[in-house]
Scaffold this active site. Sequence first.
Site, PDB file in Angstrom:
ATOM      1  N   TYR A   1     -13.241  17.672  19.151  1.00 17.40           N
ATOM      2  CA  TYR A   1     -11.961  16.970  18.806  1.00 17.40           C
ATOM      3  C   TYR A   1     -11.904  16.004  17.463  1.00 17.40           C
ATOM      4  CZ  TYR A   1     -10.826  18.356  23.182  1.00 17.40           C
ATOM      5  OH  TYR A   1     -10.519  19.038  24.550  1.00 17.40           O
TER       6      TYR A   1
ATOM      7  N   GLU B   1       0.988  -1.094   0.011  1.00 18.15           N
ATOM      8  CA  GLU B   1      -0.022  -0.086   0.141  1.00 18.15           C
ATOM      9  C   GLU B   1       0.889   1.467  -0.027  1.00 18.15           C
ATOM     10  OE1 GLU B   1      -2.485  -1.271   3.435  1.00 18.15           O
ATOM     11  OE2 GLU B   1      -4.180  -1.247   1.971  1.00 18.15           O
TER      12      GLU B   1
HETATM   13 ZN   LIG Z   1      -5.369  -1.438   3.688  1.00 20.53          ZN
END
Ligand SMILES: [Zn+2]
Length: 215
Positions: free
Chosen positions: A120, A74
């Site tokens: 937040y 990735e």
């Molecule tokens: Zn992934």
Amino acid sequence: MSAESKIRERIVAIGRSLYTRGLSPGSSGNISARLEEGWLLTPTNSSLGELDPASLSKLDWNGNLVSGAKPSKEYFLHLAMYQKRLQSGAIVHLHSSYAAAISCLDGLNPASCIPPITPYFVMRVGKLPLIPYFRPGDKSLANEIAKHAEKHAAVLLANHGPVVSGNDLDSAMHAIEELEETSKLMLLLHNQKIRTLDKSQIQELCETFGVQWET
Ligand SMILES: [Zn+2]
């Protein structure tokens, strides 16, 4: 210890912390950090719980391996984000349960998958666009991320999980944890009437904390 050695140690510590808390099961998830020259990424098929600082993958800005173990498949998600966000020093990508669950919901608003339910979330994550589904390894995903990365520090990959950048490793980790917790809240609140922050409350956060959230 050199600046690079410190970053390597921090990647290992953050990996262990995420793994121990069940945020990166199996060999899922990857962590990267920008260096003065090139960048570091966790290796392919590695458990974030058992990283070795010396064998982290070091890459150049074309995605070529410079040293260390073979990088995560990735890698191009990270590369696409860094190339559009020069201010980002680190990126964390997870298949964490609650954010991944949100990414599988039908009918999400592609411009903003999670409404502004807490300050937040607005401050640490910001408006979260949905990136359409691509099969793992399909590099078209990089182009889709590049389209949003300039304006958004975090994106959600459909039927997959979040990619979150930060100024440094700790801020990227805190932001992805905030996203995971907000995803959990969204699922707890499923089918309930939610009061989101209103325009003026978001405006106040933008003015006070310098965050970006177009209303
Ligand atoms: Zn992934």
